[in-house]
Write a protein that holds these residues in place. Structure first.
Motif, PDB file in Angstrom:
ATOM      1  N   MET A 149      -4.337  -3.117  -6.427  1.00 48.14           N
ATOM      2  CA  MET A 149      -5.570  -2.366  -6.174  1.00 48.14           C
ATOM      3  C   MET A 149      -6.682  -3.288  -5.676  1.00 48.14           C
ATOM      4  SD  MET A 149      -7.741  -0.161  -8.954  1.00 48.14           S
ATOM      5  CE  MET A 149      -8.329  -1.660  -9.760  1.00 48.14           C
ATOM      6  N   ARG A 192      -4.481   7.076   1.654  1.00 53.75           N
ATOM      7  CA  ARG A 192      -4.776   6.880   0.247  1.00 53.75           C
ATOM      8  C   ARG A 192      -3.511   6.436  -0.471  1.00 53.75           C
ATOM      9  NH1 ARG A 192      -6.097  11.913  -1.586  1.00 53.75           N
ATOM     10  NH2 ARG A 192      -4.144  12.184  -2.708  1.00 53.75           N
ATOM     11  N   VAL A 193      -3.675   5.551  -1.440  1.00 57.66           N
ATOM     12  CA  VAL A 193      -2.553   5.092  -2.262  1.00 57.66           C
ATOM     13  C   VAL A 193      -2.684   5.745  -3.636  1.00 57.66           C
ATOM     14  CG1 VAL A 193      -1.391   3.106  -3.284  1.00 57.66           C
ATOM     15  CG2 VAL A 193      -2.471   2.900  -1.037  1.00 57.66           C
ATOM     16  N   ASN A 252       0.830  -1.212   0.000  1.00 54.95           N
ATOM     17  CA  ASN A 252       0.000   0.000   0.000  1.00 54.95           C
ATOM     18  C   ASN A 252       0.860   1.256   0.000  1.00 54.95           C
ATOM     19  OD1 ASN A 252      -2.349  -1.605   0.119  1.00 54.95           O
ATOM     20  ND2 ASN A 252      -2.139  -1.763   2.335  1.00 54.95           N
ATOM     21  N   PHE A 263      -6.102  -4.419  -2.172  1.00 55.21           N
ATOM     22  CA  PHE A 263      -6.487  -3.338  -1.265  1.00 55.21           C
ATOM     23  C   PHE A 263      -8.000  -3.346  -1.032  1.00 55.21           C
ATOM     24  CE2 PHE A 263      -7.760   1.022  -0.375  1.00 55.21           C
ATOM     25  CZ  PHE A 263      -6.779   1.491   0.486  1.00 55.21           C
ATOM     26  N   ARG A 312     -10.076   5.594  -2.200  1.00 60.28           N
ATOM     27  CA  ARG A 312      -8.837   5.399  -1.437  1.00 60.28           C
ATOM     28  C   ARG A 312      -7.670   4.948  -2.304  1.00 60.28           C
ATOM     29  NH1 ARG A 312     -10.154   8.184   2.972  1.00 60.28           N
ATOM     30  NH2 ARG A 312     -11.964   7.366   4.075  1.00 60.28           N
ATOM     31  N   TYR A 313      -7.927   4.688  -3.569  1.00 56.84           N
ATOM     32  CA  TYR A 313      -6.849   4.171  -4.434  1.00 56.84           C
ATOM     33  C   TYR A 313      -6.949   4.889  -5.783  1.00 56.84           C
ATOM     34  CZ  TYR A 313      -3.306   0.558  -5.345  1.00 56.84           C
ATOM     35  OH  TYR A 313      -2.117  -0.106  -5.571  1.00 56.84           O
ATOM     36  N   ALA A 333     -11.843   2.824  -5.809  1.00 56.11           N
ATOM     37  CA  ALA A 333     -10.624   3.009  -6.622  1.00 56.11           C
ATOM     38  C   ALA A 333     -10.967   3.750  -7.904  1.00 56.11           C
ATOM     39  CB  ALA A 333      -9.993   1.656  -6.937  1.00 56.11           C
TER      40      ALA A 333
END
Length: 592
Positions: free
Chosen positions: A223, A371-372, A202, A226, A317-318, A244
């Motif tokens: 992803m 967040r990634v 992550n 995650f 979040r992605y 995502a």
């Protein structure tokens, strides 16, 4: 009493060597050579440099050479003579290998070039096996270094995990591994080998890799890993937007990513929706009615949808930005900034405060990340660096091969062809030669040229489709599908098809008109030679292409399977870089 008479000279005798046979006696020359070599007798005076002499003295005494083979020359051709004095196989205390060969410790480490590494290896009992022959737990740091070199992987950013040797050895969840097996991915590509282990941590990533290198799976697999740890979509949260977001520069690439992502996401029960231009917003709004864990979008249409409040990004979040340099080149930098700033403010604050997102009692993102953000690009222009600095936190940077370079599996050819009529004849001559099987892509620079070339090919009996910005979305998709299905043999396209379009087994790319930049050229020819297969790219050059001739010559010279043609190598414009200003000035002088 007179002194005793001098004794007679000692008789020359022959002594047996270790094998029991007798060797010829040593001559006076042999003995004097040994004395000179090892006792310092009759050595020439060495030249000593004065302290005030600024010139470096390259002279050296031949007797300073300590190479073992040379020492035998000093003794003479009779190597056995040394054995009489020192015993077989040892010359002045050094093992010459002898009939029994070198010592075992030397055999093990002779291929190591560095002297210190040889000594360490000999001391530690060096394991000579290649990494392919070792189980994972026996891999040493040196093995990993060789592994990265084998796949041209370079990574920086601190605490980089080891790359993947195989899918089975990875930490990918079993459900996703099953998808990989069903899809038929046998071995990870170089970008997947390094990006996936980092993504599973992550962590923010900047990936720089050549076109056609398997980047989609490199960001889709981490992803989905995650998302697997997040709560399943329910009526209470589906209206808050996706988990995502994947951004791509063109509709075609976005839909290609959607198709690839669905192969993984659908078996896991996740929904993917693409939001691209060329289609009614109402249709896309209908597709979003049940929510979607993953959104794939082009920046322009996504900005429009966000402004209309059709979609929100409250729980995104992605974030993945694919072909970031292309998005910037197409003028999407402002749209990208708008979209990234539309992400929830508490997410950004969480990063700054070092908070952690906790789901089901498990901390998803370490070190306070909430967040990634992953960015993939073939090159790193200044605008992309600005985005990376603003939105990525301590990213790991992965480079596969040499950034911005053409793949080594494409043979690049160049032919000088002057005039449209001669170009048309040359194009048909290549296509009719029977050397290249369909599908084939022909690149041009203008929409009208694309239509004209396609018409000429149709008259000559070829099934040709066109792809350019003058076509609507349905027509573009139909052209690509016709090429993929075999209905069309040749696709005539502008740079719209230069990036991200993946048509399997393209055997030939023809640049009917040379691209305006070397970057566009690299992406064009990257449509062939994909996934490790061989391909050919033929470029028609004219004297008007002098701005890119120098870069083109440099690009071809880097390829292990291509040769710079003499006409390009000798061309005046290929000797140094020609700027637009230089060209304008020269044209003005010619007219004057």
């Amino acid at each position: 009493m007179p002194p005793p008479p001098p004794p007679d000279a000692a008789p020359q005798v022959s002594l047996p060597d270790s094998s029991g046979s007798y060797v010829p006696p040593m001559t006076e020359n042999d003995l004097s050579a040994i004395r000179s070599r090892y006792l310092g007798v009759d050595k020439k005076k060495r030249k000593i440099r004065k302290m005030n002499d600024r010139k470096f003295v390259f002279d050296w005494d031949a007797q300073d050479d300590t190479l073992v083979e040379d020492s035998f020359v000093a003794v003479g051709s009779n190597r056995q003579g040394a054995q009489v004095m020192f015993g077989r196989g040892h010359l002045a205390g050094m093992d010459d290998g002898g009939p029994s060969g070198p010592r075992k410790s030397e055999t093990t480490v002779t291929h190591l070039a560095d002297a210190m590494e040889r000594r360490k290896a000999a001391k530690a009992g060096f394991d000579e096996r290649h990494w392919t022959e070792k189980p994972l737990e026996e891999m040493k740091e040196r093995d990993w270094r060789i592994f990265r070199e084998d796949f041209s992987i370079s990574a920086r950013g601190g605490q980089i995990p080891h790359p993947l040797r195989s899918w089975a050895e990875s930490a990918i969840p079993p459900a996703i591994l099953e998808c990989i097996e069903n899809i038929g991915y046998k071995e990870p590509s170089p970008i997947q080998r390094q990006a996936i282990p980092i993504g599973l941590q992550n962590r923010d990533i900047i990936g720089i890799a050549e076109t056609g290198s398997g980047k989609t799976a490199a960001f889709v697999i981490p992803m989905l890993t995650f998302i697997l740890k997040l709560p399943p979509f329910t009526d209470d949260i589906r209206h808050l937007g996706p988990y995502a977001l994947i951004l791509a520069p063109t509709r075609e690439l976005a839909q290609q990513i959607e198709s690839e992502t669905k192969k993984f996401a659908t078996p896991l029960g996740y929904h993917c929706v693409s939001i691209v231009g060329g289609r009614a917003v109402e249709e896309q709004q209908f597709n979003l009615r049940e929510g979607a864990e993953i959104i794939i979008a082009t920046p322009g249409r996504l900005k429009d949808v966000l402004e209309r409040h059709v979609l929100v990004l409250s729980q995104c979040r992605y974030v993945v930005m694919d072909e970031a340099d292309r998005m910037v080149h197409l003028g999407f930098e402002v749209d990208l900034t708008f979209i990234l700033d539309a992400l929830p403010a508490e997410t950004m604050q969480g990063e700054d405060l070092g908070e952690q997102m906790d789901v089901d009692g498990e901390t998803l993102v370490k070190k306070g990340r909430t967040r990634v953000t992953t960015l993939f690009s073939a090159t790193m222009p200044a605008a992309v660096e600005r985005l990376a600095r603003k939105y990525l936190k301590r990213p790991a940077v992965i480079t596969i091969g040499e950034a911005g370079r053409a793949v080594d599996t494409v043979e690049q050819r160049v032919e000088f062809v002057i005039g449209d009529e001669k170009k048309k004849q040359k194009l048909l001559e290549i296509l009719n030669s029977g050397q290249f099987a369909a599908p084939i892509i022909v690149f041009v620079n203008q929409k009208k040229t694309a239509d004209m070339v396609a018409k000429d090919l149709s008259r000559a009996g070829w099934n040709a489709a066109t792809l350019h910005s003058g076509k609507n979305q349905e027509q573009r998709e139909a052209s690509l599908q016709a090429l993929r299905s075999g209905e069309s043999d040749v696709l005539v396209a502008t740079d719209l098809a230069g990036r991200g379009i993946d048509v399997q087994d393209v055997s030939l790319v023809i640049n009917y008109q040379m691209a305006g930049t070397i970057e566009a050229y690299v992406h064009r020819i990257g449509r062939t030679g994909r996934a490790g297969k061989l391909g050919t790219a033929i470029t028609f050059l004219t004297n008007d292409d002098d701005e890119v001739m120098y870069d083109l010559k440099q690009e071809i010279s880097k390829s292990p399977v291509s040769k710079v043609p003499a006409e390009l190598a000798k061309h005046e414009a290929a000797q140094h870089k020609v700027s637009r200003e230089m060209k304008r000035k020269r044209d003005a002088e010619d007219q004057g």
